[in-house]
Design an enzyme around this catalytic site. Structure first.
Site, PDB file in Angstrom:
ATOM      1  CB  CYS A 216       2.890   4.308  -0.723  1.00  0.00           C
ATOM      2  SG  CYS A 216       1.297   3.467  -0.728  1.00  0.00           S
TER       3      CYS A 216
ATOM      4  CD  GLU B 277       2.913   0.669  -3.271  1.00  0.00           C
ATOM      5  OE1 GLU B 277       1.707   0.347  -3.140  1.00  0.00           O
ATOM      6  OE2 GLU B 277       3.317   1.368  -4.207  1.00  0.00           O
TER       7      GLU B 277
ATOM      8  CB  CYS C  66       0.654   6.998  -4.415  1.00  0.00           C
ATOM      9  SG  CYS C  66       0.164   6.482  -2.760  1.00  0.00           S
TER      10      CYS C  66
HETATM   11 ZN   LIG Z   1       0.189   4.223  -2.545  1.00  0.00          ZN
END
Ligand SMILES: [Zn+2]
Length: 130
Positions: free
Chosen positions: A88, A55, A85
């Protein structure tokens, strides 16, 4: 463009993943305002902390090409559902609104959510007091 094209491009990007440490290959396809798309994969490193998620890698590509308004992202993996996560999500929020669509697939299930749902509170640098 419907979700299926974005998902398919994320799955194609996943094929380029460099993940010899985790074995968890992830691909992402990010769409910017106006329809331009940017594909990326996760790239791991022997120094684990230097690894970058698909990402964020896609965001870097978009910004490098002048795309600063992001509207949708599809993230593809196999096995565990590839929820972005926290790092991101924060990076996506710099260029995407709370309504930015996030489409996740593990090849068996697809889930649609939004950036605001996954990151309801985010860090914002407020300089109004200065
Ligand atoms: Zn991430």
């Amino acid at each position: 463009m419907d979700d299926s094209v974005l998902i398919q491009e994320a799955q194609t990007a996943r094929e380029q993943s460099y993940c010899p440490y985790s074995g968890y290959a992830v691909g992402a396809c990010l769409e910017a305002k106006g329809g331009r798309r940017f594909k990326a994969c996760n790239v791991e490193n022997a120094s684990y902390g230097l690894s970058i998620c698909a990402e964020r890698s896609a965001v870097v590509q978009a910004v490098a090409h002048g795309a600063l308004e992001l509207t949708r992202i599809a993230v593809a993996a196999e096995g565990a559902m590839p929820y972005p996560c926290g790092a991101c999500l924060q990076v996506l929020r710099e260029f995407g609104s709370d309504g930015m669509e996030i489409i996740l697939t593990n090849g068996k299930h697809t889930e649609r959510t939004s950036l605001g749902a996954l990151l309801p509170a985010r860090f914002v640098l407020d300089k109004t007091d200065e």
